[in-house]
Design an enzyme around this catalytic site. Sequence first.
Site, PDB file in Angstrom:
ATOM      1  CD  GLU A  49      -5.784   4.494  -1.421  1.00 33.26           C
ATOM      2  OE1 GLU A  49      -5.928   4.592  -0.197  1.00 33.26           O
ATOM      3  OE2 GLU A  49      -6.705   4.179  -2.186  1.00 33.26           O
ATOM      4  CE1 TYR A  83      -3.708   2.518   0.854  1.00 31.77           C
ATOM      5  CE2 TYR A  83      -1.908   3.603   2.004  1.00 31.77           C
ATOM      6  CZ  TYR A  83      -3.173   3.644   1.447  1.00 31.77           C
ATOM      7  OH  TYR A  83      -3.880   4.808   1.488  1.00 31.77           O
TER       8      TYR A  83
END
Length: 404
Positions: free
Chosen positions: A197, A109
């Site tokens: 992101e 992530y």
Amino acid sequence: MDIHEYQAKELLHQFGVENPPGALAYSPEQAAYRTRELGGNKWVVKAQVHAGGRGKAGGVKICSTDSEIQAACKEMFGRKIVTHQTGPEGKGIYRVYVECAVPIAAEYYLGLVLDRSSQRVMIVCSREGGMEIEEIAASRPDSIVRESVEPAVGLRDFQCREIGFKLGLEADVIQSFVKALMGCYRAFRDLDATMVEINPLVLTEDRRILALDAKMTFDDNALFRHPQISELRDKSQEDPRECRAADRGLSYVGLEGNIGCIVNGAGLAMATMDTIKHAGGEPANFLDIGGGATPDRVAKAFRLVMSDENVNAVLVNIFAGINRCDWVADGVVQALTDNPASVPVVVRLSGTNVEEGRKILEDSGLPIIKATTLKEAAALTVQAWKDSVKPQMTAPAREVEEPA
Ligand code: GDP
Ligand code: MN
């Protein structure tokens, strides 16, 4: 403003963030022939909506034949996808992205956000990629690596390497990781993003670092500096009420209640909503007419708020400094004369030209409920709303037995 995954990938690519080859399609047939152009033998068909969590909701399908691609697309096009980020009404799928599938060795992530308390760009990473950050924070908080960027010097290579090693990356792929993270940071800074992101950022079996997903959000107030970003706006993904307001230069926020609010200024909007809630009501929206609003603009605002079928009462609360109460009153009267309201309308005016404004409302002969203070206005609106919906709300009267 949000953009689609394929748009974010394209932008980030310009900053050196690598991603698998892919192509956009507006129909199943186009998806199939664009896939043939891409080559390879395994692809991922991805619904393009402004929301994450598509994988679990059937918006990401791995395919290995032409007919599988067409079938996956037919499942997606025109449908609404509901994920934990879309709200119950979901988001329509009108574009799909087809991408060459890659063999994944590890998923990470990677997020960059604006941390308002430290006033810095904050980098958030985890080796638990694929899951949403909220899940990671709840189940594996120890896996989260955070690093903030000193604005005077920017992000440095050594910081990126440090983050990479904390994620457990090996020396041979650190350089590619640094390039990806640097690219995300530069894109964030240069394009006035508020969020970047990549989830997941992957290490492939042939040891490349690729962005398999990408999300970017931009600061609306900086969009004037980036016309190429403004162009990417996709209205099909936005609240239609907010969209219509934005097209008219009005700032509108849709909410879940029944009382429509027309105000001037964000601070007054907050105070108005608090007071409505305090009086026992729930705002359906608030619309900020801004400063120096002409009667025409006020009338437009009024029609927009009335067009929301959840609105059972309207409160116009104006504290006029630059605005003029007479113009506001004119606008309200204009809108109500053209289109008589089926719901109660409460108006509270204060400030510049208030006497003229009140007189216009008075002389109009329209059934407008007038208030002097905000407290009074909120109470009157909530009361009027309750009275207007009473027939449905009250339970049938019951026979009560007299005690012996
Ligand atoms: P999201 O669910 O909306 O966040 O969509 P993602 O783009 O993140 O895709 C969901 C998941 O699909 C990813 O976490 C991956 O595990 C998987 N996925 C996406 N692209 C590929 C690919 O090229 N190869 C493989 N094997 N899996 C993929
Ligand atoms: Mn994702």
